[in-house]
Design a protein around this motif. Structure first.
Motif, PDB file in Angstrom:
ATOM      1  N   PRO A  66      -3.452 -16.033   5.394  1.00 44.73           N
ATOM      2  CA  PRO A  66      -4.456 -15.161   4.781  1.00 44.73           C
ATOM      3  C   PRO A  66      -3.938 -13.718   4.805  1.00 44.73           C
ATOM      4  O   PRO A  66      -3.204 -13.323   5.714  1.00 44.73           O
ATOM      5  N   VAL A  67      -4.325 -12.946   3.814  1.00 46.76           N
ATOM      6  CA  VAL A  67      -3.934 -11.536   3.733  1.00 46.76           C
ATOM      7  C   VAL A  67      -5.186 -10.697   3.953  1.00 46.76           C
ATOM      8  O   VAL A  67      -6.240 -10.976   3.373  1.00 46.76           O
ATOM      9  N   VAL A  68      -5.063  -9.680   4.803  1.00 50.05           N
ATOM     10  CA  VAL A  68      -6.194  -8.816   5.127  1.00 50.05           C
ATOM     11  C   VAL A  68      -5.857  -7.371   4.784  1.00 50.05           C
ATOM     12  O   VAL A  68      -4.697  -6.990   4.712  1.00 50.05           O
ATOM     13  N   ASP A  69      -6.910  -6.577   4.577  1.00 43.88           N
ATOM     14  CA  ASP A  69      -6.707  -5.145   4.363  1.00 43.88           C
ATOM     15  C   ASP A  69      -6.735  -4.436   5.712  1.00 43.88           C
ATOM     16  O   ASP A  69      -6.822  -5.082   6.761  1.00 43.88           O
ATOM     17  N   GLY A  70      -6.675  -3.119   5.694  1.00 39.93           N
ATOM     18  CA  GLY A  70      -6.651  -2.335   6.924  1.00 39.93           C
ATOM     19  C   GLY A  70      -7.869  -2.531   7.804  1.00 39.93           C
ATOM     20  O   GLY A  70      -7.803  -2.357   9.020  1.00 39.93           O
ATOM     21  N   ALA A  71      -8.999  -2.936   7.217  1.00 40.04           N
ATOM     22  CA  ALA A  71     -10.225  -3.168   7.987  1.00 40.04           C
ATOM     23  C   ALA A  71     -10.332  -4.606   8.485  1.00 40.04           C
ATOM     24  O   ALA A  71     -11.305  -4.963   9.144  1.00 40.04           O
ATOM     25  N   GLY A  72      -9.337  -5.440   8.157  1.00 33.71           N
ATOM     26  CA  GLY A  72      -9.367  -6.827   8.593  1.00 33.71           C
ATOM     27  C   GLY A  72     -10.133  -7.762   7.666  1.00 33.71           C
ATOM     28  O   GLY A  72     -10.335  -8.925   7.982  1.00 33.71           O
TER      29      GLY A  72
END
Length: 191
Positions: free
Chosen positions: A44-50
């Motif tokens: 899974p790919v997450v942004d800076g906020a998770g």
């Protein structure tokens, strides 16, 4: 004869909870090294906020490599997939960063090549429904989300392990073979 999955099985019964994720800002080269290090084929790919923003797999790398080279060069350095039934599986050699093209190992970001569509189920989704969705969508992994948060992942191999009565897989630390391979590469680069 129709095979059946245990009627009461739910996503929570076989999902992995010790997840490895990638930040969308990571480079594709970092992703490939992660695949090699942990013997996995997607995350899974997450942004800076998770927050989950997509998924990234060797399929995305193969698409990237194909698009950048237009498959003119199929020698060492180009990534290709073989039929895993045609040759013996050597886990420590499965994802070797040296098998990817220099374009794939460049500075491109995961966010530019990831799959943005996220297939997710809830923990109480019946396993039969999870399998049907995987088949309908032609995917090998499904995220398990609860209250918009990532709580697990189910891969096609997790389903096979479950049906076979085997223990769920756990994300592993880098294998001894991967550590030796990394040490050999570092030593070779110093020479």
């Amino acid at each position: 004869m129709k095979a059946t999955i245990p009627d009461r099985a739910k996503a929570r019964d076989l999902m992995r909870t010790d997840l490895i994720t990638l930040n969308a800002e990571a480079t594709v080269a970092e992703a490939i090294r992660t695949f090699e290090e942990y013997h996995i084929s997607g995350v899974p790919v997450v942004d800076g906020a998770g927050t989950v923003v997509g998924g990234f797999s060797v399929h995305d790398v193969a698409r990237m490599d194909r698009d950048s080279t237009e498959r003119e060069n199929s020698g060492r350095g180009s990534f290709y997939m073989t039929n895993p039934l045609d040759e013996p599986f050597e886990e420590e050699d499965w994802f070797d960063a040296a098998d990817f093209s220099t374009e794939a190992m460049g500075p491109e970001k995961v966010k530019d090549w990831m799959t943005h569509k996220v297939l997710a189920v809830e923990p109480d989704t019946p396993l039969a429904e999870v399998c049907k969705r995987m088949v309908r969508e032609s995917v090998h992994r499904v995220l398990v989300m609860e209250d918009q948060g990532l709580v697990g992942l189910i891969s096609s191999f997790d389903v096979v392990r479950f049906v076979a009565g085997m223990a769920p897989a756990k994300a592993s630390a880098p294998s001894k073979a991967a550590k030796k391979k990394t040490a050999k590469k570092a030593t070779a680069k110093k020479r």
